[in-house]
Motif scaffolding. Sequence first.
Motif: not given
Length: 397
Positions: A120-130
Amino acid sequence: MIQFHTQVAIIGAGPAGLVLANWLKKYEISSVIIELRSREYVEGRVRAGLVEQNTKDILRELGLDDRLNKEGIVHDGVYLSFDEERIHIPFGELTGGRTISIYGQQEITKDLTDAWLADGETLHFETKATKIVDFDTNSPKIHFEKDGEEGIINCDFVAACDGFHGIGRKTLPKKSFESYNITYPFSWLGILANVAPSTDELIYAYHQNGFALHSLRSETVSRLYVQVDNEESVTNWSDDRIWNELTTRLAAPGFDLKEGPIFEKSITPMRSHMIDTLRSGRLVLAGDAAHIVPPTGGKGMNLAIADVKHLVDAFVDFYKNNSEVKLDNYTQTALQRIWRAQDFSNFMTKLFHKQDTHGSFTYRLQKAKFDYIKASTAYKTTIAENYVGLPFESFIN
């Protein structure tokens, strides 16, 4: 605006970022991962498949080596060929039982991702660090974009495991590091073929036509490479031409190369890159964000995970002992192994690639080195130790 709060914010869901997250969880240190690409892309990209003893030990410690043990192919040595003469370097015999395994990097990524998300941990795909800001304070932040919405991760530390083109290295103050680069005058044309391997262990071969490597992916898939010019195009290499060249370059008494349908072709440039600073304030780098080695020797993924080992030691020391000593020493500690890996990769690259006319002074130096390897147990041991990965305690000052 989306907002997250965590102790360690990780950019990049490759092996380095995922090992870091899973390992920190063991010590109850929270983290959030963001990844620019989709899950399908990350888990589908074919990368290295050589797993050092250190990496196997780490995955075992994390309880994440079940599939590696079932599907990985253990290698207790490597074959080296020069002008069709072949010798064997026995790893276990020379290193006290240390070995490597062949198991695709993408498979390790799948295993680590499954374990992380299963809890249940957090992993955000298709997410761009700006951008990464305030890393020179105790409260750094990552600004990101996901599905057209902006967000911020508030954290204690930013761990940039986001590769050569990522934002992590680009954010380091320009005058805080030196950069070192080598571009080799040749590339690798690599193929994946649906054919059982023709060898039980990897073969590195020098031939007057150029370098060749027979690697493996599974009992039914072979990975092979030939040296080509940097300007070469895949379109110039038909399947027949590739197999003919591999048969010529890998030739040795009693060896028969099996051929099969080729389902992937690609060209990989040969280069080395590194910077001599892996930390600025609360921003730390690991893996390809800080260093790239040529694929000769299979150090890339293993070196990234070695960085993570030192990062975990530093974060545990910080959170459990309220000490920044290991954080302050992170760069120096990691650089010892990074330079060792750069040297070994350079050694293997220069030994087996055609660099000058066959029969030239350079060729004769290469041949003299190979002849010495044949005759010297000490030289074989040096190669074996570096190939399987030197134990972490080898680099303790």
